[in-house]
Each structure stands twice: as C-alpha cells, then as structure tokens.
Motif scaffolding. Structure first.
Motif, PDB file in Angstrom:
ATOM      1  N   SER A  46       0.812  -1.218   0.000  1.00  0.00           N
ATOM      2  CA  SER A  46       0.000   0.000   0.000  1.00  0.00           C
ATOM      3  C   SER A  46       0.848   1.273   0.000  1.00  0.00           C
ATOM      4  O   SER A  46       0.388   2.323  -0.450  1.00  0.00           O
ATOM      5  N   LYS A  47       2.083   1.178   0.468  1.00  0.00           N
ATOM      6  CA  LYS A  47       2.954   2.353   0.457  1.00  0.00           C
ATOM      7  C   LYS A  47       3.395   2.713  -0.960  1.00  0.00           C
ATOM      8  O   LYS A  47       3.935   3.804  -1.193  1.00  0.00           O
ATOM      9  N   SER A  48       3.165   1.801  -1.906  1.00  0.00           N
ATOM     10  CA  SER A  48       3.493   2.069  -3.311  1.00  0.00           C
ATOM     11  C   SER A  48       2.414   2.874  -4.018  1.00  0.00           C
ATOM     12  O   SER A  48       2.610   3.312  -5.157  1.00  0.00           O
ATOM     13  N   LEU A  49       1.263   3.057  -3.376  1.00  0.00           N
ATOM     14  CA  LEU A  49       0.201   3.882  -3.952  1.00  0.00           C
ATOM     15  C   LEU A  49       0.651   5.331  -4.049  1.00  0.00           C
ATOM     16  O   LEU A  49       1.327   5.841  -3.149  1.00  0.00           O
ATOM     17  N   THR A  50       0.275   5.995  -5.123  1.00  0.00           N
ATOM     18  CA  THR A  50       0.618   7.406  -5.314  1.00  0.00           C
ATOM     19  C   THR A  50      -0.409   8.290  -4.620  1.00  0.00           C
ATOM     20  O   THR A  50      -1.616   8.063  -4.733  1.00  0.00           O
ATOM     21  N   ILE A  51       0.056   9.287  -3.888  1.00  0.00           N
ATOM     22  CA  ILE A  51      -0.829  10.158  -3.104  1.00  0.00           C
ATOM     23  C   ILE A  51      -1.787  10.933  -4.010  1.00  0.00           C
ATOM     24  O   ILE A  51      -1.400  11.453  -5.059  1.00  0.00           O
ATOM     25  N   ASN A  52      -3.067  10.965  -3.603  1.00  0.00           N
ATOM     26  CA  ASN A  52      -4.085  11.794  -4.246  1.00  0.00           C
ATOM     27  C   ASN A  52      -4.194  11.537  -5.750  1.00  0.00           C
ATOM     28  O   ASN A  52      -4.266  12.460  -6.549  1.00  0.00           O
ATOM     29  N   SER A  53      -4.235  10.247  -6.130  1.00  0.00           N
ATOM     30  CA  SER A  53      -4.125   9.911  -7.551  1.00  0.00           C
ATOM     31  C   SER A  53      -5.268   9.103  -8.140  1.00  0.00           C
ATOM     32  O   SER A  53      -5.459   9.116  -9.351  1.00  0.00           O
ATOM     33  N   TYR A  54      -6.014   8.372  -7.329  1.00  0.00           N
ATOM     34  CA  TYR A  54      -6.935   7.367  -7.881  1.00  0.00           C
ATOM     35  C   TYR A  54      -8.396   7.725  -7.619  1.00  0.00           C
ATOM     36  O   TYR A  54      -8.750   8.268  -6.578  1.00  0.00           O
ATOM     37  N   ASP A  55      -9.230   7.361  -8.592  1.00  0.00           N
ATOM     38  CA  ASP A  55     -10.680   7.488  -8.411  1.00  0.00           C
ATOM     39  C   ASP A  55     -11.213   6.343  -7.557  1.00  0.00           C
ATOM     40  O   ASP A  55     -12.235   6.490  -6.892  1.00  0.00           O
ATOM     41  N   ALA A  56     -10.521   5.205  -7.610  1.00  0.00           N
ATOM     42  CA  ALA A  56     -10.928   4.055  -6.810  1.00  0.00           C
ATOM     43  C   ALA A  56      -9.725   3.174  -6.511  1.00  0.00           C
ATOM     44  O   ALA A  56      -8.825   3.036  -7.342  1.00  0.00           O
ATOM     45  N   VAL A  57      -9.725   2.595  -5.328  1.00  0.00           N
ATOM     46  CA  VAL A  57      -8.779   1.540  -4.952  1.00  0.00           C
ATOM     47  C   VAL A  57      -9.615   0.323  -4.587  1.00  0.00           C
ATOM     48  O   VAL A  57     -10.583   0.432  -3.819  1.00  0.00           O
ATOM     49  N   ILE A  58      -9.254  -0.829  -5.149  1.00  0.00           N
ATOM     50  CA  ILE A  58      -9.995  -2.051  -4.857  1.00  0.00           C
ATOM     51  C   ILE A  58      -9.073  -3.095  -4.235  1.00  0.00           C
ATOM     52  O   ILE A  58      -7.867  -3.100  -4.480  1.00  0.00           O
ATOM     53  N   MET A  59      -9.657  -3.961  -3.417  1.00  0.00           N
ATOM     54  CA  MET A  59      -8.987  -5.162  -2.926  1.00  0.00           C
ATOM     55  C   MET A  59      -9.995  -6.290  -3.070  1.00  0.00           C
ATOM     56  O   MET A  59     -11.017  -6.308  -2.374  1.00  0.00           O
ATOM     57  N   THR A  60      -9.743  -7.228  -3.962  1.00  0.00           N
ATOM     58  CA  THR A  60     -10.667  -8.328  -4.208  1.00  0.00           C
ATOM     59  C   THR A  60     -10.169  -9.605  -3.534  1.00  0.00           C
ATOM     60  O   THR A  60      -9.083  -9.649  -2.967  1.00  0.00           O
ATOM     61  N   ALA A  61     -10.979 -10.653  -3.624  1.00  0.00           N
ATOM     62  CA  ALA A  61     -10.602 -11.994  -3.156  1.00  0.00           C
ATOM     63  C   ALA A  61     -10.180 -12.006  -1.693  1.00  0.00           C
ATOM     64  O   ALA A  61      -9.263 -12.727  -1.301  1.00  0.00           O
ATOM     65  N   ASN A  62     -10.850 -11.193  -0.880  1.00  0.00           N
ATOM     66  CA  ASN A  62     -10.615 -11.168   0.574  1.00  0.00           C
ATOM     67  C   ASN A  62      -9.197 -10.784   0.969  1.00  0.00           C
ATOM     68  O   ASN A  62      -8.701 -11.199   2.025  1.00  0.00           O
ATOM     69  N   VAL A  63      -8.545  -9.988   0.134  1.00  0.00           N
ATOM     70  CA  VAL A  63      -7.194  -9.501   0.455  1.00  0.00           C
ATOM     71  C   VAL A  63      -7.181  -8.773   1.800  1.00  0.00           C
ATOM     72  O   VAL A  63      -6.191  -8.827   2.545  1.00  0.00           O
ATOM     73  N   ALA A  64      -8.282  -8.122   2.147  1.00  0.00           N
ATOM     74  CA  ALA A  64      -8.346  -7.376   3.413  1.00  0.00           C
ATOM     75  C   ALA A  64      -8.053  -8.249   4.624  1.00  0.00           C
ATOM     76  O   ALA A  64      -7.639  -7.744   5.675  1.00  0.00           O
ATOM     77  N   GLN A  65      -8.236  -9.561   4.490  1.00  0.00           N
ATOM     78  CA  GLN A  65      -8.061 -10.449   5.637  1.00  0.00           C
ATOM     79  C   GLN A  65      -6.618 -10.877   5.888  1.00  0.00           C
ATOM     80  O   GLN A  65      -6.333 -11.541   6.883  1.00  0.00           O
ATOM     81  N   VAL A  66      -5.707 -10.504   4.992  1.00  0.00           N
ATOM     82  CA  VAL A  66      -4.306 -10.903   5.207  1.00  0.00           C
ATOM     83  C   VAL A  66      -3.581  -9.951   6.162  1.00  0.00           C
ATOM     84  O   VAL A  66      -2.488 -10.274   6.634  1.00  0.00           O
ATOM     85  N   PHE A  67      -4.167  -8.806   6.466  1.00  0.00           N
ATOM     86  CA  PHE A  67      -3.536  -7.832   7.362  1.00  0.00           C
ATOM     87  C   PHE A  67      -3.936  -8.174   8.795  1.00  0.00           C
ATOM     88  O   PHE A  67      -4.898  -7.637   9.340  1.00  0.00           O
ATOM     89  N   ILE A  68      -3.168  -9.079   9.397  1.00  0.00           N
ATOM     90  CA  ILE A  68      -3.634  -9.698  10.636  1.00  0.00           C
ATOM     91  C   ILE A  68      -3.286  -8.894  11.892  1.00  0.00           C
ATOM     92  O   ILE A  68      -3.830  -9.169  12.957  1.00  0.00           O
ATOM     93  N   THR A  69      -2.409  -7.896  11.782  1.00  0.00           N
ATOM     94  CA  THR A  69      -2.151  -7.045  12.947  1.00  0.00           C
ATOM     95  C   THR A  69      -2.934  -5.750  12.800  1.00  0.00           C
ATOM     96  O   THR A  69      -3.193  -5.286  11.679  1.00  0.00           O
TER      97      THR A  69
END
Length: 237
Positions: free
Chosen positions: A81-104
């Motif tokens: 996520s630190k590779s995202l460019t600041i103030n650049s995107y109309d949308a950011v998506i995370m599919t396939a339950n990627v949100a669940q890998v951030f366990i801390t």
C-alpha cells in the motif's frame, strides 16, 4: 500464495462480476488494484478501458500477471500500500478477501490510511471480507480434497491440498501444500487470515477518515447484516 498454480484453482466468478458492476456504477476512471495477485481482475479492468495499476508484494505473482495477454495495458508494481501514489486514484480495490491478510491492527490501520491518502477527494475504496459469524473455517477444515493441477512450465502432474492449524482468537492459519508427482518435491505456503466483524471494519474505516461507509452482503446490493457470509465495503473519501 503459490503463484504458478493460482489461476488453475481460482477462475472468473460472480464475485469478479460484482466488482466490475460496482466499479461501473462508481464512474471511476483511474483505479489501483491493491493485492492484485496474478492479475485476473486487473487485466479485465484494463481491457474494459480503465487506467489501472496493479500492486502486489508477491514478485512471482506479478511476473505471472505480466506474462498474460493484455498485461501491457496495466502498470505493474511489486510492492504494497505504500506504493500507492498520493491523491491519484478514483478508486482503490482489494478483491478476493485480500483485506483479511492484514492480521495485525498496525498493518490494517496503515493500509487504510495509505488507501485514504492515495484517493482523490470523492475517491472510492471497495473491498470484500468474510463475516466471522458465518464461521467459514469450520467448512474448510472438513475439506480433505486433493486437487490435480499441472505445472505450467514442465506440464508435470501436481497434487494440491490444504492442512489446517485452526483458529486462534480471530486468526485462522492453514498451509497450502503442492506436490510434484514426478519429482516428489512438495512446496508449502503458510496462510493466515483474520476475521473482523462488520462493526470493527466500519469503525476502522471511519477512523481512517472515510466519510461514507456502505456495506453490502454476499455480492448483492442488499445492506449487510450479520447473517451474511461476506461483506462488501464501498467507502468514499
């Protein structure tokens, strides 16, 4: 994720169609696919006409994505996520339950803040996560299936199965195993997924700064309830 077999197990489905429909309704033009894996959704978005960046820390997965037809339409980044460019995107998506890998909680908070910062004002964050009350891991642990796959390089027969360590508080741990029948060599990948409640995720999103947080259930446009198997979050900066 063991990248070279991923596409054989995970083909295009209703969840992918749902993200495509939701993005069409969002009117977004410039999209970042965070945790893009081998690029199944990423490339389809680019083919549809979106300006797309695919980001994933798994170098092998990104290289696999880059080898596919139409991959040249996507900007690929090996990163997080630190590779995202600041103030650049109309949308950011995370599919396939990627949100669940951030366990801390620290890693989860950092991702949400990075996404928020990367979105333009009015930008949208769309992702899915399983509902812990559906207790999906109980069904997983009953599954003793051994799948037959094919090595994409040597065409050798591969056997794939999961071994389960179980749930510790709200984190489920299992191991993906893949064995080459010809060589006898077995590869293993440890996977940990966290299960957060609807309320926990909504609260974290609002804390990150999202002014609008909508949640749908089971890849429909019905408002999410705690009877859902999956939540789909649609947030606005």
């Amino acid at each position: 994720m063991i990248a070279y077999y991923y596409d054989q197990l995970h083909t295009w489905g209703k969840e992918d169609e749902y993200f495509m429909e939701l993005l069409q309704l969002s009117k977004a033009k410039k999209i970042a696919d965070l945790g893009c894996g081998t690029g199944r959704v990423t490339i389809e978005l680019a083919k549809t006409g979106y300006e797309v960046t695919g980001i994933d820390p798994n170098e092998e997965a990104v290289h696999r994505a880059q080898s596919k037809e139409y991959a040249e339409l996507v900007s690929w980044i090996i990163g997080d996520s630190k590779s995202l460019t600041i103030n650049s995107y109309d949308a950011v998506i995370m599919t396939a339950n990627v949100a669940q890998v951030f366990i801390t909680e620290e890693s989860w908070s950092n991702v949400l803040q990075d996404v928020f910062t990367a979105l333009k004002p009015g930008g949208q964050f769309i992702f899915d996560a399983r509902n812990p009350q559906a207790r999906a891991w109980e069904e997983w642990q009953k599954d003793e299936t051994v799948d037959q796959l094919q090595d994409i390089y040597t065409l050798d027969l591969l056997l794939y199965w999961d071994e389960y360590e179980g749930l510790d508080r709200n984190v489920f741990t299992f191991y993906e195993k893949i064995k080459n029948v010809n060589t006898g060599i077995t590869h293993e990948a440890k996977v940990q997924l966290i299960f957060r409640s609807l309320e926990e995720i909504s609260s974290a999103l609002k804390k990150a700064g999202f002014t609008t947080v909508n949640a749908y259930e089971d890849f429909t446009f019905q408002t999410a309830t705690n009877q859902a198997k999956s939540f789909i979050f649609h947030c606005v900066k």
